[in-house]
Design a protein around this motif. Structure first.
Motif, PDB file in Angstrom:
ATOM      1  N   CYS A   1      56.345 -89.010 -14.206  1.00 35.86           N
ATOM      2  CA  CYS A   1      55.552 -89.769 -13.231  1.00 35.86           C
ATOM      3  C   CYS A   1      54.069 -89.438 -13.293  1.00 35.86           C
ATOM      4  O   CYS A   1      53.332 -89.696 -12.327  1.00 35.86           O
ATOM      5  N   HIS A   2      53.614 -88.861 -14.405  1.00 36.84           N
ATOM      6  CA  HIS A   2      52.177 -88.560 -14.505  1.00 36.84           C
ATOM      7  C   HIS A   2      51.404 -89.874 -14.598  1.00 36.84           C
ATOM      8  O   HIS A   2      51.719 -90.742 -15.415  1.00 36.84           O
ATOM      9  N   PRO A   3      50.374 -90.058 -13.751  1.00 40.14           N
ATOM     10  CA  PRO A   3      49.631 -91.327 -13.751  1.00 40.14           C
ATOM     11  C   PRO A   3      48.967 -91.665 -15.082  1.00 40.14           C
ATOM     12  O   PRO A   3      48.697 -92.837 -15.359  1.00 40.14           O
ATOM     13  N   ALA A   4      48.722 -90.665 -15.924  1.00 41.91           N
ATOM     14  CA  ALA A   4      48.053 -90.922 -17.204  1.00 41.91           C
ATOM     15  C   ALA A   4      49.010 -91.438 -18.278  1.00 41.91           C
ATOM     16  O   ALA A   4      48.561 -91.852 -19.345  1.00 41.91           O
ATOM     17  N   ASN A   5      50.302 -91.425 -18.016  1.00 40.75           N
ATOM     18  CA  ASN A   5      51.261 -91.853 -19.029  1.00 40.75           C
ATOM     19  C   ASN A   5      51.173 -93.353 -19.294  1.00 40.75           C
ATOM     20  O   ASN A   5      51.061 -94.147 -18.349  1.00 40.75           O
ATOM     21  N   PRO A   6      51.287 -93.768 -20.543  1.00 37.54           N
ATOM     22  CA  PRO A   6      51.293 -95.204 -20.846  1.00 37.54           C
ATOM     23  C   PRO A   6      52.574 -95.886 -20.381  1.00 37.54           C
ATOM     24  O   PRO A   6      52.588 -97.074 -20.105  1.00 37.54           O
ATOM     25  N   VAL A   7      53.651 -95.125 -20.307  1.00 40.44           N
ATOM     26  CA  VAL A   7      54.943 -95.628 -19.852  1.00 40.44           C
ATOM     27  C   VAL A   7      55.723 -94.441 -19.308  1.00 40.44           C
ATOM     28  O   VAL A   7      55.606 -93.326 -19.806  1.00 40.44           O
ATOM     29  N   GLN A   8      56.489 -94.676 -18.244  1.00 41.87           N
ATOM     30  CA  GLN A   8      57.296 -93.613 -17.654  1.00 41.87           C
ATOM     31  C   GLN A   8      58.733 -93.734 -18.160  1.00 41.87           C
ATOM     32  O   GLN A   8      59.284 -94.836 -18.197  1.00 41.87           O
ATOM     33  N   LEU A   9      59.333 -92.612 -18.538  1.00 43.38           N
ATOM     34  CA  LEU A   9      60.670 -92.616 -19.123  1.00 43.38           C
ATOM     35  C   LEU A   9      61.606 -91.695 -18.354  1.00 43.38           C
ATOM     36  O   LEU A   9      61.188 -90.653 -17.845  1.00 43.38           O
ATOM     37  N   ILE A  10      62.868 -92.079 -18.277  1.00 41.26           N
ATOM     38  CA  ILE A  10      63.914 -91.198 -17.755  1.00 41.26           C
ATOM     39  C   ILE A  10      64.175 -90.125 -18.810  1.00 41.26           C
ATOM     40  O   ILE A  10      64.459 -90.440 -19.959  1.00 41.26           O
ATOM     41  N   ASP A  11      64.056 -88.866 -18.424  1.00 43.00           N
ATOM     42  CA  ASP A  11      64.172 -87.805 -19.432  1.00 43.00           C
ATOM     43  C   ASP A  11      65.222 -86.745 -19.099  1.00 43.00           C
ATOM     44  O   ASP A  11      65.395 -85.788 -19.854  1.00 43.00           O
ATOM     45  N   GLN A  12      65.907 -86.896 -17.988  1.00 37.26           N
ATOM     46  CA  GLN A  12      67.021 -85.995 -17.685  1.00 37.26           C
ATOM     47  C   GLN A  12      68.082 -86.749 -16.899  1.00 37.26           C
ATOM     48  O   GLN A  12      67.756 -87.496 -15.962  1.00 37.26           O
ATOM     49  N   LYS A  20      52.314 -85.449   1.535  1.00 38.56           N
ATOM     50  CA  LYS A  20      53.279 -86.540   1.667  1.00 38.56           C
ATOM     51  C   LYS A  20      52.744 -87.872   1.142  1.00 38.56           C
ATOM     52  O   LYS A  20      53.512 -88.685   0.612  1.00 38.56           O
ATOM     53  N   ALA A  21      51.453 -88.093   1.260  1.00 39.50           N
ATOM     54  CA  ALA A  21      50.889 -89.344   0.739  1.00 39.50           C
ATOM     55  C   ALA A  21      51.027 -89.403  -0.778  1.00 39.50           C
ATOM     56  O   ALA A  21      51.462 -90.414  -1.338  1.00 39.50           O
ATOM     57  N   GLU A  22      50.657 -88.295  -1.454  1.00 36.83           N
ATOM     58  CA  GLU A  22      50.816 -88.267  -2.909  1.00 36.83           C
ATOM     59  C   GLU A  22      52.283 -88.391  -3.305  1.00 36.83           C
ATOM     60  O   GLU A  22      52.626 -89.093  -4.258  1.00 36.83           O
ATOM     61  N   ALA A  23      53.162 -87.700  -2.569  1.00 39.43           N
ATOM     62  CA  ALA A  23      54.589 -87.725  -2.900  1.00 39.43           C
ATOM     63  C   ALA A  23      55.157 -89.137  -2.772  1.00 39.43           C
ATOM     64  O   ALA A  23      55.930 -89.587  -3.627  1.00 39.43           O
ATOM     65  N   ARG A  24      54.778 -89.842  -1.727  1.00 38.48           N
ATOM     66  CA  ARG A  24      55.305 -91.196  -1.535  1.00 38.48           C
ATOM     67  C   ARG A  24      54.788 -92.150  -2.599  1.00 38.48           C
ATOM     68  O   ARG A  24      55.511 -93.014  -3.087  1.00 38.48           O
ATOM     69  N   ASN A  25      53.543 -91.993  -2.979  1.00 36.20           N
ATOM     70  CA  ASN A  25      52.994 -92.848  -4.031  1.00 36.20           C
ATOM     71  C   ASN A  25      53.654 -92.575  -5.374  1.00 36.20           C
ATOM     72  O   ASN A  25      53.961 -93.499  -6.134  1.00 36.20           O
ATOM     73  N   LEU A  26      53.883 -91.302  -5.667  1.00 43.11           N
ATOM     74  CA  LEU A  26      54.448 -90.934  -6.961  1.00 43.11           C
ATOM     75  C   LEU A  26      55.944 -91.216  -7.044  1.00 43.11           C
ATOM     76  O   LEU A  26      56.456 -91.549  -8.112  1.00 43.11           O
ATOM     77  N   ARG A  27      56.652 -91.077  -5.930  1.00 49.34           N
ATOM     78  CA  ARG A  27      58.106 -91.145  -5.977  1.00 49.34           C
ATOM     79  C   ARG A  27      58.670 -92.557  -5.854  1.00 49.34           C
ATOM     80  O   ARG A  27      59.791 -92.831  -6.291  1.00 49.34           O
ATOM     81  N   THR A  28      57.931 -93.471  -5.294  1.00 49.18           N
ATOM     82  CA  THR A  28      58.468 -94.793  -4.973  1.00 49.18           C
ATOM     83  C   THR A  28      59.156 -95.457  -6.154  1.00 49.18           C
ATOM     84  O   THR A  28      60.242 -96.030  -6.028  1.00 49.18           O
TER      85      THR A  28
END
Length: 549
Positions: free
Chosen positions: A306-317, A472-480
């Motif tokens: 979930c790093h914002p700099a990633n070009p694409v997010q992948l399931i890794d586990q 919590k604001a960062e967590a909600r943005n990142l986790r959604t």
């Protein structure tokens, strides 16, 4: 005999694909099949599966990367086995994706796929190693390395998965068990036990239960049939004690009945654990009630970058366990992989993961956890009253409080007292504090300090709540977005029910589905078709710094 697929790196010069008109050839090379071929098929390590085959000189195996690729395509396209086989035989795109560019070559019968699955399951049972998990890690790691996907930030979630079993009542399971025991007996034992089994083998278990009216009648029947089962366990122990079905019958009796003075009593529902037998065909599935729905099966736990700099997010586990296993336990089991393989430093979770059981393991792994919510009650702030979470604390590597600061910003003195701390503040300062009337601290006997006693567990719980409020604001943005990953993972399974049984087969299914989800994301990224990209320029840029402390 194992042989590596030579077509993985040396495609044919003359093939049905190469004979296509240039327009269709270009379309093929820009299709999902080309992405699958490059990003999945060619990344499958066939050598890991060599242990499934004989070392003696014999007929070579069907290429492993073809069989594994078919399993991934099946979950990605939601095909049945027959549909899968038809597509392999007649669909040029599927054949191109699997490196089988010529119709009529590399063919196999569907039974080959069944035997391959059986070998994988048998190897997992004997060695404890699921080879599909190896494929998932190897393929995903190589994909992330190529795309430069950063893995230090991970978001996690879990979802219920229903096993492919019938939803039977306890009495139906009991009657079905007796019918299977009847089929297990030889001719002599059948004749000897005929009178005992006769009432239960005339019709199906469902028909037997259907005729019973009323809870009291059903409960009485459970006790009677339990008594019959107890007698059979004694009579059949010598001749059938080594049979797997006998072990299942013994387990069912021990989980559902109790022996009291040579009489069998059926356990109440409250006395039966969630891990009790739910099906005679899936011995690992467990029962869990979540919300207003009951589930019989497993839980799938996934981690996604979930790093914002990633070009694409992948399931890794991906983890799969009986559904009675909690999210906290699953995270505990997955921490070594998150630390060693993925080098994670920040975990973004919901409130179900916030637990004292995770505090020390996370500190030992040098990981921080931020949550989008917390379970439990909030501090009492009625009429402006302050609570322990309003005090800022600093913890060391062992989870001990090393500094405490009151809501007014004054640093206090910490005195360890067994399982508690004494927090003290200068009385002269506290008397002048505007928050004094609402503060939980009180003056001591000497009137030189104001303080309070806080248990170590309460101090750590308050520290978790402070972190939650801060991030919590960062967590909600990142986790959604992890909710979308869960939907993509299981949306092809009707009502969340997979077509297989047993934890190993369910794990294989979930892993293949996760690989298919990653493939779709990579395909959209490579073709510049990621969702939301067209409106991204209208959005306000958001910074997501890695939280600290």
């Amino acid at each position: 005999m194992y042989r590596k697929n030579p077509r993985s790196t040396q495609p044919l010069l003359l093939s049905d694909v190469n004979s296509l008109p240039s327009k269709l050839m270009k379309r093929m090379h820009s299709s999902w099949a080309a992405t699958f071929r490059e990003e999945v098929f060619r990344r499958i390590d066939e050598d890991a599966f060599a242990v499934l085959y004989s070392e003696k000189g014999s007929r070579p195996n069907t290429p492993v990367n073809v069989l594994v690729g078919l399993e991934i395509l099946k979950e990605g396209r939601h095909w049945s086995d027959e549909e899968l086989y038809d597509h392999f035989c007649f669909d040029l795109q599927v054949r191109y994706a699997l490196g089988c560019d010529v119709f009529g070559e590399d063919d196999f019968c569907l039974r080959t796929l069944y035997n391959f699955r059986r070998r994988v399951v048998d190897h997992a049972l004997s060695s404890g190693k699921n080879l599909f998990a190896t494929v998932f890690e190897q393929v995903t790691d190589s994909q992330m390395a190529k795309l430069k996907v950063r893995t230090e930030m991970q978001r996690l979630d879990s979802t219920m998965i229903l096993s492919n079993i019938a939803d039977l009542s306890r009495l139906e399971l009991l009657v079905e068990l007796l019918q299977r025991l009847w089929r297990l007996l030889n001719g002599v034992d059948r004749e000897r036990q005929k009178a005992v089994f006769e009432p239960y083998v005339k019709e199906s278990a469902g028909q037997y239960v259907y005729r019973l009216k009323g809870r009291e009648v059903v409960w009485e029947q459970i006790g009677q049939v339990g008594q019959v089962l107890y007698g059979l366990l004694g009579d059949l122990a010598d001749g059938y004690g080594e049979e797997p079905l006998y072990a299942v019958a013994k387990r069912f009796f021990e989980e559902n009945f109790v022996l009291e003075a040579e009489a069998v009593r059926a356990k109440t529902n409250a006395e039966i654990g969630a891990g009790c037998l739910q099906s005679l065909d899936d011995l690992e599935a467990s029962y869990r009630k979540k919300g207003h729905r009951a589930y019989k099966g497993y839980v799938a736990h996934v981690a996604e970058t979930c790093h914002p700099a990633n070009p694409v997010q992948l399931i890794d586990q991906v983890q799969v366990a009986p559904n009675q296993v909690s999210d906290v336990k699953l995270l505990q089991q997955g921490l070594p992989e998150l630390q060693e393989r993925l080098r994670a430093t920040l975990l973004v979770t919901d409130g179900a993961y916030a637990s004292p059981q995770l505090d020390q393991p996370l500190r030992d792994a040098q990981m921080q956890q931020i949550t989008s919510g917390l379970t439990g009650t909030l501090p009492d702030h009625k009429q402006g009253r302050l609570a322990v979470p309003d005090f800022s604390t600093t913890l060391d590597a062992q989870g001990e409080v090393t500094q405490v600061t009151c809501p007014a910003g004054k640093v206090g003195r910490i005195e360890p007292r067994g399982q508690s701390y004494g927090w003290s503040f200068d009385a002269a300062v506290c008397r002048q504090c505007p928050l004094a009337a609402h503060c939980p601290t009180r003056p001591d006997k000497t009137q030189t300090e104001w303080g309070m006693t806080v248990s170590r567990e309460r101090a750590r719980s308050a520290h978790r709540r402070r972190l939650f409020e801060r991030h919590k604001a960062e967590a909600r943005n990142l986790r959604t977005a992890v909710e979308a990953a869960i939907f993509q993972l299981k949306h092809g399974w009707a009502q969340g029910k997979v077509r297989v049984r047993g934890r190993i087969r369910v794990t294989m299914t979930v892993l293949c589905s996760a690989l298919a989800v990653n493939l779709r994301r990579i395909d959209r990224y490579l073709k510049d078709r990621q969702r939301g990209k067209l409106t991204a320029r209208h959005r306000r840029p958001a910074a997501h710094p890695v939280p600290t402390g």
